[in-house]
Design a protein around this motif. Structure first.
Motif, mmCIF file in Angstrom:
data_model
loop_
_atom_site.group_PDB
_atom_site.id
_atom_site.type_symbol
_atom_site.label_atom_id
_atom_site.label_comp_id
_atom_site.label_asym_id
_atom_site.label_seq_id
_atom_site.Cartn_x
_atom_site.Cartn_y
_atom_site.Cartn_z
ATOM 1 N N PHE A 118 69.150 -9.727 -30.480
ATOM 2 C CA PHE A 118 70.666 -9.660 -30.818
ATOM 3 C C PHE A 118 71.383 -11.213 -31.321
ATOM 4 O O PHE A 118 71.327 -11.858 -29.884
ATOM 5 C CB PHE A 118 71.603 -8.881 -30.203
ATOM 6 N N ARG A 119 71.276 -10.941 -32.250
ATOM 7 C CA ARG A 119 72.516 -12.156 -32.109
ATOM 8 C C ARG A 119 73.260 -12.049 -33.850
ATOM 9 O O ARG A 119 72.975 -11.812 -35.168
ATOM 10 C CB ARG A 119 71.380 -13.629 -33.043
ATOM 11 N N TYR A 120 74.624 -12.862 -33.859
ATOM 12 C CA TYR A 120 75.638 -12.208 -35.309
ATOM 13 C C TYR A 120 76.159 -13.277 -35.936
ATOM 14 O O TYR A 120 76.115 -14.698 -35.603
ATOM 15 C CB TYR A 120 76.876 -12.078 -34.085
ATOM 16 N N GLU A 121 74.404 -12.971 -35.910
ATOM 17 C CA GLU A 121 74.198 -14.154 -37.903
ATOM 18 C C GLU A 121 74.921 -13.714 -38.506
ATOM 19 O O GLU A 121 74.952 -12.389 -39.072
ATOM 20 C CB GLU A 121 73.008 -14.918 -38.175
ATOM 21 N N ARG A 122 74.280 -14.376 -39.961
ATOM 22 C CA ARG A 122 74.866 -14.461 -41.598
ATOM 23 C C ARG A 122 73.617 -13.024 -41.568
ATOM 24 O O ARG A 122 72.988 -14.444 -41.882
ATOM 25 C CB ARG A 122 75.741 -15.246 -42.456
ATOM 26 N N LYS A 125 67.888 -12.521 -46.126
ATOM 27 C CA LYS A 125 66.196 -11.603 -46.541
ATOM 28 C C LYS A 125 65.931 -12.943 -45.416
ATOM 29 O O LYS A 125 65.702 -14.016 -44.567
ATOM 30 C CB LYS A 125 65.740 -11.881 -47.262
ATOM 31 N N GLY A 126 64.621 -12.120 -44.194
ATOM 32 C CA GLY A 126 64.481 -12.717 -43.041
ATOM 33 C C GLY A 126 65.429 -12.958 -41.830
ATOM 34 O O GLY A 126 64.772 -13.230 -40.840
ATOM 35 N N ARG A 127 66.462 -12.678 -41.937
ATOM 36 C CA ARG A 127 67.747 -12.828 -41.001
ATOM 37 C C ARG A 127 68.563 -11.536 -40.659
ATOM 38 O O ARG A 127 69.388 -11.169 -41.466
ATOM 39 C CB ARG A 127 68.343 -13.688 -41.196
ATOM 40 N N GLN A 128 68.111 -11.335 -39.145
ATOM 41 C CA GLN A 128 69.177 -9.797 -38.795
ATOM 42 C C GLN A 128 69.896 -10.094 -38.015
ATOM 43 O O GLN A 128 69.514 -11.440 -37.012
ATOM 44 C CB GLN A 128 67.724 -8.332 -39.056
ATOM 45 N N ARG A 129 70.991 -8.902 -37.300
ATOM 46 C CA ARG A 129 71.363 -8.986 -36.163
ATOM 47 C C ARG A 129 70.760 -8.210 -34.787
ATOM 48 O O ARG A 129 70.651 -9.101 -33.969
ATOM 49 C CB ARG A 129 72.971 -8.732 -36.599
ATOM 50 N N GLN A 130 69.751 -7.432 -35.357
ATOM 51 C CA GLN A 130 68.894 -6.836 -34.617
ATOM 52 C C GLN A 130 67.260 -7.157 -35.241
ATOM 53 O O GLN A 130 67.345 -6.471 -36.047
ATOM 54 C CB GLN A 130 69.209 -5.234 -34.342
ATOM 55 N N PHE A 131 66.973 -8.312 -34.148
ATOM 56 C CA PHE A 131 65.311 -8.346 -34.959
ATOM 57 C C PHE A 131 64.799 -8.391 -34.062
ATOM 58 O O PHE A 131 64.857 -8.221 -32.479
ATOM 59 C CB PHE A 131 65.418 -9.552 -36.085
ATOM 60 N N HIS A 132 63.188 -7.931 -34.126
ATOM 61 C CA HIS A 132 62.329 -8.449 -32.697
ATOM 62 C C HIS A 132 61.321 -9.143 -32.249
ATOM 63 O O HIS A 132 61.404 -9.705 -33.761
ATOM 64 C CB HIS A 132 61.389 -6.927 -33.206
ATOM 65 N N VAL A 263 63.208 -30.099 -34.089
ATOM 66 C CA VAL A 263 64.513 -30.342 -32.658
ATOM 67 C C VAL A 263 64.471 -28.634 -31.984
ATOM 68 O O VAL A 263 64.413 -28.994 -30.508
ATOM 69 C CB VAL A 263 65.010 -31.232 -32.803
ATOM 70 N N ARG A 264 64.554 -27.700 -32.558
ATOM 71 C CA ARG A 264 64.541 -26.543 -32.116
ATOM 72 C C ARG A 264 66.262 -26.693 -31.879
ATOM 73 O O ARG A 264 66.290 -27.089 -31.096
ATOM 74 C CB ARG A 264 63.802 -26.493 -31.388
ATOM 75 N N GLY A 265 66.732 -24.919 -31.934
ATOM 76 C CA GLY A 265 67.626 -24.897 -31.673
ATOM 77 C C GLY A 265 68.053 -24.918 -30.107
ATOM 78 O O GLY A 265 69.232 -25.316 -30.002
ATOM 79 N N ASN A 285 60.853 -19.293 -43.449
ATOM 80 C CA ASN A 285 60.806 -19.443 -43.206
ATOM 81 C C ASN A 285 59.351 -19.347 -42.367
ATOM 82 O O ASN A 285 58.603 -18.661 -42.081
ATOM 83 C CB ASN A 285 59.077 -20.565 -44.452
ATOM 84 N N ALA A 286 60.134 -19.781 -40.802
ATOM 85 C CA ALA A 286 59.494 -19.567 -39.675
ATOM 86 C C ALA A 286 58.901 -18.719 -38.618
ATOM 87 O O ALA A 286 59.562 -17.509 -38.431
ATOM 88 C CB ALA A 286 60.120 -20.217 -38.730
ATOM 89 N N LEU A 287 57.973 -18.310 -38.691
ATOM 90 C CA LEU A 287 57.484 -17.438 -38.549
ATOM 91 C C LEU A 287 57.526 -17.283 -36.265
ATOM 92 O O LEU A 287 57.281 -15.800 -36.382
ATOM 93 C CB LEU A 287 56.048 -16.866 -38.602
ATOM 94 N N LEU A 288 57.048 -18.038 -35.747
ATOM 95 C CA LEU A 288 57.581 -18.740 -34.611
ATOM 96 C C LEU A 288 57.909 -20.025 -34.059
ATOM 97 O O LEU A 288 57.389 -21.032 -34.855
ATOM 98 C CB LEU A 288 55.891 -17.957 -34.199
ATOM 99 N N GLY A 289 58.459 -20.156 -33.313
ATOM 100 C CA GLY A 289 58.994 -21.621 -32.494
ATOM 101 C C GLY A 289 58.995 -21.347 -31.398
ATOM 102 O O GLY A 289 59.179 -20.880 -30.499
ATOM 103 N N GLY A 290 58.789 -22.995 -30.455
ATOM 104 C CA GLY A 290 58.684 -22.752 -29.111
ATOM 105 C C GLY A 290 57.852 -24.116 -28.441
ATOM 106 O O GLY A 290 58.522 -25.080 -29.205
ATOM 107 N N ALA A 311 58.487 -17.876 -29.051
ATOM 108 C CA ALA A 311 58.356 -17.059 -29.825
ATOM 109 C C ALA A 311 58.214 -16.301 -31.497
ATOM 110 O O ALA A 311 58.824 -17.318 -32.384
ATOM 111 C CB ALA A 311 60.259 -16.446 -29.717
ATOM 112 N N ALA A 312 58.222 -15.713 -31.675
ATOM 113 C CA ALA A 312 57.246 -14.518 -33.298
ATOM 114 C C ALA A 312 58.706 -14.089 -33.568
ATOM 115 O O ALA A 312 59.175 -12.898 -32.396
ATOM 116 C CB ALA A 312 56.718 -14.608 -33.383
ATOM 117 N N GLY A 313 58.732 -14.356 -34.402
ATOM 118 C CA GLY A 313 60.200 -13.366 -35.439
ATOM 119 C C GLY A 313 58.745 -11.816 -35.900
ATOM 120 O O GLY A 313 58.184 -12.073 -36.815
#
Ligand code: AMP
Length: 428
Positions: A118-122, A125-132, A263-265, A285-290, A311-313
């Protein structure tokens, strides 16, 4: 209140995953379990909410996530947060259950998870507030092979999902020995240029200068192209580690690009960071990162144990997964009761067939033949089984294959045999 109509909708940034989409999601989940277990990873399920402090401490007080994106509320006298990511909860569980007692040199703990974040983001497409997210964490391995093998596993997962249009980006952000030096170099370089940068960058320059490279403003990005790279400040052990990871990826024949601006967040990364992007997916377009997080376990009260994870979306994976991935699950057979006697008999027959593993559909009330055949089509049922007085008396039923139109006569055991054979042929 009566007379007032209220229409509820899923909240902005959240969505329903509809029955028609479930086949793809299950395929993704099953493939993940299958691929990760090949690499010795074990599933861990942690709660959806944790103490707010856990995320503030691990993710970093200066990050966007902690500053403005957390769903935080008070329950009783506790401040709790819906998890915005799951590395910190995994590490919390690892320490709480003293998993480190069972790891040995060369044999780290490998854990993975799937679930909502859960992230309170704007939303876009491809960006949600509840995602998996699907994520994997390898705890207790300082070796470069830990990085390379985990990246290779992420790569294999994408291959198993038929995601071929992808690019691996790799970088190193140094460690506690050399990053402070780079921070200084970068801060000095940024100082005279601050007035030309956006407000966010000016704030980042003070709080966490490396994060300026996450800026999306085109003019800023252009200016930052000239900034000094981490590579020039790396200490010898970090440089060696990065060289070794790259050599192993070369050995695995996995192509990558070194991106000095990656640099990653999150604050906890050290040394290797990476991202896999889908080419042709637009802005998000980031599928996964770590990456590697060697200081996190002790930061969260455990022993000094290194970590590596990603983690992958899941929404994004589903979006780019091969279209053939996942076969819809529908009914095997619709029981068509003919007349009252047929309808009543089909109730018992449905129970018997369901107990034997068949996916059976039937109406809850007696319906005319035409309406039932229309329904069979809607349900995508493979067969219709006719149950009438004559059929019952003879112990033989008409079984119609709705794809080919062919109809045969079978007894009760035959229904099961024919329907299951058809299911096996179609792999569902
Ligand atoms: P992060 O935890 O930010 O490193 O994100 C890891 C992956 O999760 C990203 O590469 C995305 O695929 C996915 N992801 C992150 N945030 C979101 C979001 N708000 N909506 C959908 N997917 C996301």
């Amino acid at each position: 209140m009566r007379g007032m109509t209220v229409r509820y909708q899923a909240l902005r940034g959240t969505r329903d995953i509809l029955p028609d989409e479930i086949a793809a999601w299950r395929f993704l989940e099953n493939t993940t379990h299958e691929v990760f277990s090949r690499y010795g990873f074990r599933e861990l399920r942690t709660p959806i909410f944790e103490a707010t402090e856990l995320f503030a401490r691990s993710v970093g007080a200066a990050t966007d996530i902690v500053r403005k994106e957390m769903y935080t509320f008070t329950a009783g006298d506790e401040s709790v947060t819906l998890r915005p990511e799951n590395t910190a909860p995994v590490v919390r569980a690892f320490v709480e259950h003293a998993f480190h007692r069972t790891i040995a040199a060369g044999f780290p703990e490998r854990l993975y998870y799937l679930g909502p974040m859960f992230r309170y983001e704007r939303p876009q497409k491809g960006r949600q507030r509840q995602f998996h997210q699907i994520g994997a964490e390898l705890l207790g391995a300082p070796e470069p092979l830990a990085d390379a093998e985990t990246i290779e596993m992420a790569w294999s997962l994408l291959s198993a999902l038929s995601i071929e249009d992808r690019e691996l980006r790799l970088n190193t952000v140094g460690d506690t020995a050399c990053r402070p030096r780079y921070r200084e170099t970068l801060t000095r370089w940024l100082a005279p240029r601050l007035p030309a940068l956006c407000e966010d960058c000016r704030r980042r320059a003070v709080e966490n200068p490396l994060r300026v490279f996450d800026c999306k403003v085109e003019a800023d990005r252009k200016l930052l192209e000239e900034a000094p790279d981490m590579a020039g400040s790396l200490c010898a052990p970090c440089a060696e580690h990065f060289d070794a990871v790259r050599a192993m990826l070369d050995g695995f024949k996995i192509a990558y690009v070194v991106d000095p601006r990656l640099v990653r967040g999150l604050d906890y990364y050290q040394r290797t960071v990476f991202e896999i992007v889908a080419t042709g997916l637009g802005a998000q377009n980031a599928l996964l990162g770590g990456g590697r997080y060697d200081g996190l376990v002790d930061e969260l009260g455990g022993p000094a144990i290194p970590g590596f994870g990603f983690a992958a979306g899941m929404e994004r994976l589903v979006m780019v997964m091969g279209k053939t991935a996942g076969v819809a699950v529908s009914s095997d057979v619709l029981l068509v009761g003919l007349g009252e006697i047929g309808f009543l008999a089909s109730i018992g027959l449905a129970r018997t067939l369901r107990a034997r593993g068949l996916r059976v559909a039937m109406p809850l009330t007696e319906r005319p033949l035409g309406a039932q055949m229309k329904r069979a089509e809607r349900l995508g049922a493979r067969f219709a089984l006719f149950v009438g007085e004559t059929e019952l008396a003879r112990g033989r039923f008409g079984l119609k294959n709705l794809t080919s139109g062919e109809q045969i006569e079978v007894d009760e055991a035959g229904i099961e045999a024919v329907v299951l054979a058809e299911r096996n042929d179609h792999g569902r």
